[in-house]
Structures are given as structure tokens and as C-alpha cells.
Enzyme design. Structure first.
Site, PDB file in Angstrom:
ATOM      1  CB  VAL A 302      -0.921  -0.026   1.236  1.00  0.00           C
ATOM      2  CG1 VAL A 302      -1.748   1.237   1.291  1.00  0.00           C
ATOM      3  CG2 VAL A 302      -1.811  -1.243   1.184  1.00  0.00           C
ATOM      4  CB  ALA A 303       3.922   2.059   1.934  1.00  0.00           C
ATOM      5  CB  ILE A 305       0.913   2.428  -5.095  1.00  0.00           C
ATOM      6  CG1 ILE A 305       1.712   1.301  -5.720  1.00  0.00           C
ATOM      7  CG2 ILE A 305      -0.016   3.043  -6.102  1.00  0.00           C
ATOM      8  CD1 ILE A 305       0.906   0.339  -6.477  1.00  0.00           C
ATOM      9  CG  ASP A 349      -4.303  36.674 -37.351  1.00  0.00           C
ATOM     10  OD1 ASP A 349      -3.498  36.130 -38.081  1.00  0.00           O
ATOM     11  OD2 ASP A 349      -5.498  36.359 -37.253  1.00  0.00           O
ATOM     12  CG  ASP A 657      -8.747  36.359 -38.269  1.00  0.00           C
ATOM     13  OD1 ASP A 657      -8.212  35.874 -39.281  1.00  0.00           O
ATOM     14  OD2 ASP A 657      -8.572  37.526 -37.891  1.00  0.00           O
ATOM     15  CG  ASP A 661      -6.080  31.746 -40.723  1.00  0.00           C
ATOM     16  OD1 ASP A 661      -5.243  31.725 -41.636  1.00  0.00           O
ATOM     17  OD2 ASP A 661      -6.554  32.797 -40.260  1.00  0.00           O
ATOM     18  CG  ASN A 723       3.813   7.216  -2.240  1.00  0.00           C
ATOM     19  OD1 ASN A 723       3.466   8.095  -2.991  1.00  0.00           O
ATOM     20  ND2 ASN A 723       2.945   6.407  -1.647  1.00  0.00           N
ATOM     21  CD  GLU A 726       2.791   6.221   3.014  1.00  0.00           C
ATOM     22  OE1 GLU A 726       1.861   6.953   3.383  1.00  0.00           O
ATOM     23  OE2 GLU A 726       2.803   5.620   1.907  1.00  0.00           O
ATOM     24  CG  ASP A 764       0.192  12.816   1.014  1.00  0.00           C
ATOM     25  OD1 ASP A 764       0.586  13.952   1.338  1.00  0.00           O
ATOM     26  OD2 ASP A 764       0.703  12.140   0.123  1.00  0.00           O
TER      27      ASP A 764
HETATM   28  P1  ATP Z   1      -3.974  39.942 -40.252  1.00  0.00           P
HETATM   29  O1  ATP Z   1      -3.584  38.781 -41.137  1.00  0.00           O
HETATM   30  O2  ATP Z   1      -2.965  40.279 -39.262  1.00  0.00           O
HETATM   31  O3  ATP Z   1      -5.361  39.864 -39.723  1.00  0.00           O
HETATM   32  P2  ATP Z   1      -4.799  41.808 -42.232  1.00  0.00           P
HETATM   33  O4  ATP Z   1      -6.178  41.880 -41.737  1.00  0.00           O
HETATM   34  O5  ATP Z   1      -4.153  43.080 -42.639  1.00  0.00           O
HETATM   35  O6  ATP Z   1      -3.827  41.211 -41.198  1.00  0.00           O
HETATM   36  P3  ATP Z   1      -5.806  40.542 -44.499  1.00  0.00           P
HETATM   37  O7  ATP Z   1      -7.158  40.641 -43.910  1.00  0.00           O
HETATM   38  O8  ATP Z   1      -5.400  39.319 -45.209  1.00  0.00           O
HETATM   39  O9  ATP Z   1      -4.723  40.774 -43.413  1.00  0.00           O
HETATM   40  O10 ATP Z   1      -5.631  41.798 -45.433  1.00  0.00           O
HETATM   41  C1  ATP Z   1      -4.526  41.911 -46.290  1.00  0.00           C
HETATM   42  C2  ATP Z   1      -4.679  43.149 -47.132  1.00  0.00           C
HETATM   43  O11 ATP Z   1      -5.857  43.054 -47.926  1.00  0.00           O
HETATM   44  C3  ATP Z   1      -4.828  44.420 -46.343  1.00  0.00           C
HETATM   45  O12 ATP Z   1      -3.588  44.999 -46.066  1.00  0.00           O
HETATM   46  C4  ATP Z   1      -5.621  45.303 -47.310  1.00  0.00           C
HETATM   47  O13 ATP Z   1      -4.769  45.941 -48.222  1.00  0.00           O
HETATM   48  C5  ATP Z   1      -6.455  44.317 -48.064  1.00  0.00           C
HETATM   49  N1  ATP Z   1      -7.809  44.278 -47.528  1.00  0.00           N
HETATM   50  C6  ATP Z   1      -8.191  43.989 -46.271  1.00  0.00           C
HETATM   51  N2  ATP Z   1      -9.512  44.045 -46.131  1.00  0.00           N
HETATM   52  C7  ATP Z   1     -10.017  44.365 -47.337  1.00  0.00           C
HETATM   53  C8  ATP Z   1     -11.337  44.581 -47.850  1.00  0.00           C
HETATM   54  N3  ATP Z   1     -12.417  44.466 -47.093  1.00  0.00           N
HETATM   55  N4  ATP Z   1     -11.462  44.912 -49.154  1.00  0.00           N
HETATM   56  C9  ATP Z   1     -10.375  45.019 -49.929  1.00  0.00           C
HETATM   57  N5  ATP Z   1      -9.135  44.835 -49.510  1.00  0.00           N
HETATM   58  C10 ATP Z   1      -8.930  44.539 -48.231  1.00  0.00           C
END
Ligand code: ATP
Length: 923
Positions: A302-303, A305, A349, A657, A661, A723, A726, A764
Site C-alpha cells: 500500500v505504501a 503506490i 495575427d 481567424d 487558417d 511514499n 512510508e 496526504d
Molecule cells: P492579419 O492577417 O494580421 O489579420 P490583415 O487583416 O491586414 O492582417 P488581411 O485581412 O489578409 O490581413 O488583409 C490583407 C490586405 O488586404 C490588407 O492589407 C488590405 O490591403 C487588403 N484588404 C483587407 N480588407 C479588405 C477589404 N475588405 N477589401 C479590400 N481589400 C482589403
């Protein structure tokens, strides 16, 4: 009804819902009661009975079962052969008590496992998907399990479709249905009626549960939910994922197994040794000694473990998960708790995580002139002043708002609120400052008739977004996007009201981008192109986004989040590298990285996506350890960066996001998704969801991960010291006591098996488990991340052996002393028992620290204080109560003796800690 053969009108009618209102809340509740929640039938949970008996498979229980058999054998032997009925009854009690303990242990494990299951389920509920749903005329996010047939939903890129849907309106909508059809490419969706013989894969006016939206957006009406969906029909084919043990749990289980074998060895050794000892002393083996020899063996088994360790471990990990969730970090599995603490690279990002995602255009360049824009925030008020020559810029702004879905609206308090993508919002605000709005442009009058006929949404791979408009019978593409990308797709540039060939002005354009980017401005170019009707209506993305004419560039400020700078500094101090991976321009990225302390030079190295593209894996491997800014990257690059960092033995946490990704998040050791702005797909792929989208939450999660890991090490150390103590006190008894001392025979064990069990299970384990709540020892974030290859015991073994040996010696000496005083067996064993109990209760205050007792406030963990008080009191009570005297073999002591066994065992803790404190001071 076969909805794909019905028109949208018939479908809505059949489902009894209005297109503009959606269902009422009340009706939705009613349908929910009728159809049930929108989920697949859960795999049957492990039944409670099964969960209860699960603990019987643990190594400790097996040892205890062996102990019961030995005790029963010993009892029978005493009754029949030696006729020592008092020892026989003691063995019977022992067997019963051990059996009771097995059950109590099973109950505790069951209770813990069940409550851990509940808290994990609660965490999982927090990570349910949501979908934008029309109810009572308002769009609102609704938990997808609450969807009912008739609900009108709105999906966009990165959403999951949950429930089968008949599309009502689509805009470049593409959906991945590979789970049903095996087709890996996105399927273009339509709204038109289809023939009855259309196969599942061809029902393009339908969306199916479990698919993901990979492009565009769409509005649809839910036609079936839960098990009625196409996915539900094949649901049994889907394998549920099993809950995996975390690496520490595996580690500890392996340790327990090793100790079980060790216990086996010790038992065999003691039995043989005792027999030989008998033989050498008396020349024969006196059979009456066998039961006592067995008692020693049982106690030793027992001790050896750490019985309570697996249970305590899972409790501490669950405490950790709940603690993280309270800090806005939602983890999906317990193993992330320990991985977080070992993180050595955090790749984040930029937009929205490191910056505020509150964008304002502060400068723009159009028609060959630069303009400054006044005003911050969303109020459409602010002067636009030319910095160079004054030329018309209206065409640039009109294009910027036509290729735009964002809006600003005034709330009840007259404040302007943004709706839609922050980059687009900033353009809307800019145009409004010049009196240009999308709604005014789309109003029809005698000389203006504009319709937006197609929308190709932004994606971070193309880095562009386009619309096709029909303007007074002509067709035009408006494309906006990253200036460098637009440049490669452009042939013309508008300068002083004349379209010039772009090739000649490339340098000028590039230097303008760089000028903006060096000031940490995000840049975006707007361009246009005339097209014919056929291209306008049916052209692909590539057909449309070429031969563009550039109208101008916007310079957008997106201020860094204030709190991030401190987080980056803290993480760097903790040996964690922070890396920025962004889709934005290299110069913008570097400027922001510099402001945040991610790099310490304005000239720091930046690697761009196209450079990564040109590198081999080996070349990338060479540069990843000390590159802190990556710009203009696409999602695939992220995955490559993660993999190369991992080859350097780094533990990588990565944020993401967008829908693309997800693979990178899966590849990372800790995938991180944004709870607010992230897509459902990334949330699903992530291990950690930031409920507040803040970078600081990552820092806090790493901190919490380290804290939990440190607490786990502390309690494991405490348990193992006990342990060792013991086992040692028992083995010393077997080896060193070769002749009777007073009332003690040479085979009397130092502690009874039940005393050992009491210590392991009560005095313990309870205080050990409260170590899980302990505050971190000050400087956890001043140390580097731990090496994940090292065993959890790394660096602790010397302390375990020194402390365990001292404690074991003390228990043994206390026993010998008591024997020499002529005490009864039970009294001497009680002296040893309480010496052990108090020895480790004092030591637990020391176990809280990696350094020494004196380096922390000893009583700051109130749970620990309570647990120690309870353990101390109950351990004394079992020596006073006749029932426990009989069962455990304890006896009441004199008041002075109680004082002695309470306070003398404190000495080693104080003395050893003192020596260590002095030694480290000198060093
Ligand atoms: P992260 O990757 O850090 O989020 P981010 O948002 O700048 O950065 P993206 O969203 O890929 O990266 O944007 C890249 C580029 O695309 C921007 O720098 C901008 O020039 C262009 N962009 C972003 N949003 C739009 C949009 N709604 N319409 C047209 N071009 C855009």
C-alpha cells in the site's frame, strides 16, 4: 416535400414562415419542442455504473485486492494454525477496511470523474456554434442547436451550415460538402428549382448540415434539423472522438505502473527476508510469524503506490480549465492546459489581435494628389485637405463605397456605430466626410441608375474584393485590395484625370505605398475596369480582376491595443517569442511590430509571403527561429512556418481567424481562435478560443498553464515524498529489527496497512489536491518555458529522496524509541503513524515552493489551511476513537506524547529548508 424541386416561395409557404420576418421567438420555441434540438443523437455516454467500476482497473486497486487476499489468508491462518484470535480479528478488520476503502476510492473517483465531465460539458457548451438567424424580424446569432425548420439563416465564408437548408438568395456562395459527396472543391450554390432526379451532390439549391461556407454568402431557410438531415441519416458512420489522456496523465499512469512492479518486488523481498531472518535467528521457520510477515508485506504494498495521484491530477487539471475559462480563455481539452505553459513561440495575427481593429482613413492618394483626413472614430465629420495639388478625388471615393457592404448608423444616443468589416467601415466613413454615401449612389434618378449585380467577397488569399455594377447600361468591375496585388493586376493608373500606363508609374506608386506603410498605415488600393455584358455576368474571378485602372490608395490607421506592449514584454521575459504573421504590407507590419516591442529595430527583418513561397523547407527552417515579422502571408504559409518552428523543438501557439487558417491551427501545438470575430470553422479547429479576442488573454493563458503545471509538480512531489517515507520506515523495520524490542517482535511492521492507507487517502491527498488552487510562486513568468521532453519529475528526484529519507528515518526512529519505552505494539505504531502524518502535513507548506518554506507566505492558500486542519484533527481522532483503534490498530497516547508527535516532525522541514535557504543565499 422535396424542397429542391420547389420554388423558394413554395418552400417558405410549406414551412409557414415569412421571408422578411423569420419565425417568431414563440413559434421557434414551439417547433423546438416539436422537433427537438438540432443535433445528432449523442453517442451513448459511458454509463454511470461503468464509470464507477472504472477505478477498479487502476493499478492501486489491484494492489489493494492482493492485500485483501493476503489479509484474509493471514486471518484464516491465525484462526486455524496459530490460534492468535486477536491478530486474526485484526486481519479480518484489515481486509474489510481495505475493501471499504476500495469502494470509497471508487466513489471519490466516480464523483470526481462525473463532476469533471460536467464541467467539461459546460465548457463545451460555451463553444457551441452560432449562426445569424432571422427571428421576429431581427437578425441575431442563435446557438445552432436551437435551430428549427422554418428558421431563416444568413451564412458567410467561414460558417458551418447546421441543418439542411433551401437557399433563398446566394452571392458567389460556395460550399464544401466533401463529408457527404467526397468532392473536395467548393460547390457553387443557386436558388433555381431542380429536377426531381437530381442526386444529393447535384442539389445545388440546397445546403447540407456539416458543410462549410468557403466563399461568398447566402440566405436560406432551414428545412430539416438534427437526425432528419442528410448528415443525420449517415450519422452512425461518424466516429465520435475518444477523450484522450493528457501527457501528464499518461506520465503519471506510467509511473504508477512502475511503482506497482516496485511494490511487487518489495513484497517478495520482505517476505523472503523475514523468513530468512527467522531461520537464521531460530534455526527453524516459526509458522506463527507468518501473519505478521504478511502484515508488513501488505503495508508495504500500500505504501509504495501514490494511490490518490491519478484522481488528484484530473481534479487539478479540471480546476485549471475552469480557471482559464474565467480568464476568457476557453480550452477544448485538458492537455492544452499543460501545453500552454510550455509554449515557446506565439505567432499572432496583427489586425484585431495586436491592434484595435478600429480603422480610420487618415490620408489618401488619388488622382495624383495626397489628401489629409481629419477626425477619428465613426463620426462622418472631418475636413479633407489636399497636401499637394488639389484635384477631384470623388471617383476614388465612389468606387470605394460601391465595392463595400459596410454601413454606419446612428444609435438612440446619436452616436455613430459601425456595421460590417472594419476596413470597409473606414472607407464608408471617409466617403461620408466628403458627402458620398452608397445609398445616395444607388438611388435612381434621371441621370443615374446604378445596380450592384455581383459581389466577389474579400478573401485573405486573393487579398482583393470586387463588385460588378451596371451603370446606365454599362458594366464595370470595381476591385479594391492590397495595393501591391492590385498593381500586378493593373494596366492603368488615373493621374490628373487621365489614365496613364501603369508600367511607367510603378515606382511612384510603390514609393507612395511605402510612405504610408512606414507610418504604420494599412494601405488599400481601389481600381475600376469597363467590361462587356458577358464577362460582367459570367466571368470568373480571374476574368474580372485584371486589366484594372488604379484610382487611388487609402492610408488607414489601426492603432495597436495599449495592453499588448506590456504582454509582449512579459512574454519575452518568460522566454516566449512573439511573432507577427499578417496579411498586411511589410512596412506597415514592421512599424506596428516596432511600436509593440515585437522587434527592437525599425529596420528589423521582415519576410514576405512571396519570399516564403520561393524558399525550400530547409531554407525556411534556417530563418524561422529569429524572424519576428511575416507580412503578406497566405494561410498556407502559416502552416509551413509552424512546421519549421516545430522542427526546432518549439512549442507553437498560433492564432487565426479566417476559414483558411484552420489547417495551420490544427498543425500548431496550440491553435488559437478568436471568440468574437473568428469564423466558426477556426473556432472548431482551435485548442484555445479567446472569448474576448485579446492578445493579453494568450499571455494570461500561458501564465495559467505554467501555474497549473507548477502546482501539479508540487503535489506530485509531496505525494512521492510521503511514499518514499512510508516504504523506507517499513523496510527499515524489516531489515534492522532483528530481535524483539520490548513488546515489539522482530516481525512487527512499523505501520499497519490501514495507517498507510489513511495517510495516502486522507491526510496526504486532501491537502495535496488543494495545492491545485495555489497561487503561482512569484516569478513563473521570469523563467524560460519548460522542456516538454523532460519528465514531469525532472529536477525533483533529489528532493524527493532526501526529504522522503529523512521523514522515513524519523518515523522509524520514533517507532524504535516507542518500543524501547516498553509501549504496546499499537501505541508504538501510533507514534510512528502520527509522526508520519504530521511530518508530511508540515512539509506540505514547504512543498508549495520550489525554493524553500521561507520564501513564501505559508498560509496564503486558505483551502490548504482548511485541508491541513481537517487532516490533522481527523488523524488524531482516529487514535482516540475505540472503533478506529480496533480497525486501524491505533491507540490513544498521553498528552505530552501527542504534543511531541505533532511538533517534533516539524523539525526536518524547518531545518532542511533553513539549510537550503542559507546555501542558496551563499551561492
Ligand atoms: P492579419 O492577417 O494580421 O489579420 P490583415 O487583416 O491586414 O492582417 P488581411 O485581412 O489578409 O490581413 O488583409 C490583407 C490586405 O488586404 C490588407 O492589407 C488590405 O490591403 C487588403 N484588404 C483587407 N480588407 C479588405 C477589404 N475588405 N477589401 C479590400 N481589400 C482589403
Amino acid at each position: 416535400m422535396k424542397f429542391y424541386t420547389a420554388t423558394t416561395k413554395e418552400t417558405l409557404k410549406n414551412l409557414n414562415v415569412e421571408r422578411t420576418m423569420g419565425l417568431s421567438h414563440k413559434e421557434a420555441q414551439r417547433r423546438l419542442a416539436q422537433y427537438g434540438p438540432n443535433e445528432l443523437a449523442q453517442e451513448a455516454e459511458v454509463s454511470k455504473v461503468k464509470l464507477f467500476f472504472k477505478s477498479f482497473k487502476e493499478p492501486i486497486v489491484i494492489v489493494l485486492l492482493v492485500a485483501i487476499i493476503l489479509a484474509s489468508f493471514s486471518a484464516v491462518y491465525d484462526f486455524k494454525v496459530t490460534l492468535n484470535t486477536s491478530h486474526a480479528w485484526a486481519s479480518v478488520y484489515e481486509a474489510i477496511a481495505i475493501a471499504v476503502i476500495i469502494f470509497v476510492n471508487a466513489f471519490i473517483s466516480f464523483y470526481q470523474a462525473n463532476s469533471a465531465r460536467k464541467s467539461l460539458a459546460a465548457l463545451q457548451e460555451m463553444s457551441h456554434h452560432h449562426i445569424n438567424t432571422l427571428r421576429d424580424g431581427n437578425w441575431q446569432p442563435v446557438d445552432t442547436t436551437q435551430l428549427v425548420p422554418g428558421d431563416i439563416i444568413n451564412v458567410k465564408m467561414g460558417d458551418f451550415i447546421e441543418g439542411d437548408v433551401r437557399w433563398l438568395k446566394v452571392s458567389e456562395l460556395q460550399v464544401n460538402e466533401s463529408h457527404l459527396t467526397g468532392e473536395a472543391d467548393g460547390i457553387n450554390k443557386i436558388t433555381e428549382v431542380l429536377a426531381e432526379d437530381a442526386q444529393l451532390g447535384d442539389r445545388k439549391n440546397m445546403g447540407f448540415s456539416g458543410s462549410t461556407v468557403v466563399n461568398g454568402n447566402g440566405i436560406g431557410v432551414v428545412v430539416t434539423t438534427g437526425m432528419q438531415t442528410e448528415l443525420g441519416k449517415i450519422a452512425d458512420l461518424l466516429q465520435g472522438s475518444k477523450t484522450q489522456k493528457t501527457p501528464i496523465e499518461k506520465n503519471v499512469n506510467a509511473l504508477a505502473k512502475k511503482l506497482m512492479f516496485l511494490a511487487g518486488g518489495i513484497i517478495v523481498f520482505t517476505i523472503l527476508y523475514d523468513l530468512i531472518k527467522e531461520y537464521l535467528a531460530t534455526g527453524t521457520i516459526v509458522l506463527t510469524k507468518i501473519p505478521e510477515i504478511l502484515s508488513s508485506a501488505i503495508a508495504l504494498a500500500v505504501a509504495a503506490i501514490p494511490d490518490a495521484m491519478p484522481v488528484v491530477l484530473s481534479i487539478v487539471l479540471t480546476i485549471g480549465a475552469t480557471m482559464l475559462a474565467r480568464n476568457n480563455g476557453l480550452i477544448k481539452s485538458l492537455s492544452s492546459v499543460e501545453t500552454l505553459g510550455a509554449t515557446s513561440y506565439i505567432a499572432s495575427d496583427k489586425t484585431g489581435t495586436l491592434t484595435k481593429n478600429q480603422m480610420t482613413v487618415v490620408r489618401f492618394w488619388a488622382n495624383n494628389a495626397t489628401f489629409a483626413v481629419e477626425g477619428r472614430g465613426y463620426d462622418p465629420l472631418g475636413e479633407i485637405t489636399p497636401l499637394t495639388n488639389d484635384v477631384p478625388y470623388q471617383a476614388f471615393l465612389e468606387a470605394a463605397v460601391l465595392n463595400n457592404e459596410a454601413e454606419i448608423r446612428q444609435d438612440e444616443t446619436q452616436n455613430w456605430q459601425p456595421y460590417g468589416n472594419p476596413t470597409d467601415v473606414s472607407l464608408v466613413v471617409l466617403a461620408a466626410k466628403a458627402g458620398i454615401t452608397r445609398s445616395a449612389l444607388l438611388e435612381k434618378n434621371d441621370d443615374q441608375d446604378i445596380d450592384v449585380i455581383r459581389l466577389l467577397p474579400f478573401d485573405s488569399k486573393r487579398k482583393m474584393m470586387s463588385v460588378v455594377i451596371e451603370k446606365n447600361g454599362q458594366y464595370q468591375v470595381i476591385t479594391k485590395g492590397a495595393p501591391d496585388v492590385i498593381l500586378t493586376n493593373a494596366t492603368g493608373i488615373m493621374l490628373d484625370n487621365v489614365v496613364k500606363p501603369v508600367a511607367e508609374y510603378r515606382k511612384k506608386f510603390d514609393s507612395k505605398i511605402l510612405e504610408f506603410a512606414n507610418d504604420a498605415l494599412r494601405t488599400l488600393a481601389v481600381s475600376v475596369r469597363q467590361v462587356d455584358k458577358a464577362t460582367a455576368l459570367h466571368g470568373t474571378v480571374a476574368d474580372l480582376e485584371k486589366d484594372l485602372t488604379i484610382l487611388g490608395i487609402a492610408g488607414i490607421i489601426d492603432p495597436p491595443r495599449e495592453e499588448v506592449k506590456a504582454s509582449v514584454a512579459n512574454l519575452n521575459a518568460a522566454g516566449v517569442h512573439v511573432v507577427m504573421i499578417t496579411g498586411d504590407h511589410g512596412a506597415t507590419a514592421r512599424a506596428i511590430a516596432y511600436q509593440l516591442g515585437i522587434v527592437d529595430s525599425k529596420q528589423a527583418k521582415v519576410i514576405e509571403g512571396r519570399e516564403i513561397e520561393a524558399m525550400t523547407d530547409e531554407e525556411l527552417f534556417q530563418v524561422v527561429p529569429d524572424t519576428y515579422v511575416y507580412a503578406r502571408v497566405s494561410p498556407e504559409h502559416k502552416q509551413r512556418i509552424v512546421k519549421q518552428l516545430q522542427k526546432h523543438e518549439a512549442v507553437v501557439a498560433m492564432t487565426g481567424d479566417g476559414i483558411n487558417d484552420a489547417p495551420a491551427l490544427r498543425a500548431a501545438d496550440i491553435g488559437i481562435a478568436m471568440g468574437i470575430n473568428g469564423t466558426e470553422v477556426t473556432k472548431d479547429a482551435a485548442d484555445l478560443v479567446l472569448l474576448d479576442d485579446k492578445f493579453t488573454t494568450i499571455e494570461n493563458s500561458v501564465r495559467a498553464g505554467r501555474r497549473i503545471f507548477a502546482n501539479i509538480r508540487n503535489f506530485i512531489r509531496q505525494e512521492l515524498i510521503t511514499n518514499v517515507a512510508e516504504v523506507l520506515s517499513l523496510v527499515l523495520g524489516v531489515i534492522l529489527i532483528t530481535a524483539p524490542i520490548g513488546n515489539i517482535s522482530e516481525t512487527t511492521p512499523t505501520l499497519t496497512a490501514l495507517m498507510v492507507l489513511w495517510v495516502n487517502m486522507i491526510s496526504d491527498s486532501l491537502p495535496s489536491f488543494t495545492l491545485g488552487y495555489d497561487r503561482p510562486e512569484g516569478d513563473l513568468m521570469k523563467q524560460g518555458p519548460r522542456d516538454t521532453k523532460q519528465s514531469i519529475l525532472a529536477g525533483m528526484l533529489p528532493r524527493i529522496f532526501v526529504r522522503g529519507t529523512v521523514m522515513g528515518l524519523m518515523v522509524f526512529l520514533a517507532f524504535i524509541w516507542a518500543a524501547k519505552q516498553g509501549m504496546q505494539v499499537s501505541e508504538a505504531q501510533t507514534v510512528a503513524f502520527l509522526t508520519l502524518v504530521f511530518g508530511q502535513l508540515w512539509h506540505i507548506f514547504d512543498a508549495r515552493s520550489n525554493k524553500t518554506l521561507f520564501s513564501r507566505k505559508p498560509f496564503e492558500n486558505s483551502r490548504l489551511n482548511l485541508a491541513v486542519a481537517f487532516a490533522a484533527t481527523s488523524s488524531i481522532l482516529v487514535t482516540l476513537m475505540p472503533f478506529f483503534n480496533k480497525v486501524m490498530g491505533t491507540a490513544a497516547l498521553s498528552p505530552t506524547l501527542y504534543l511531541a508527535v505533532i511538533f517534533i516532525p516539524a523539525l526536518p522541514t524547518f531545518i532542511l529548508s533553513g539549510i537550503k535557504a542559507m546555501a542558496s543565499k551563499r551561492a
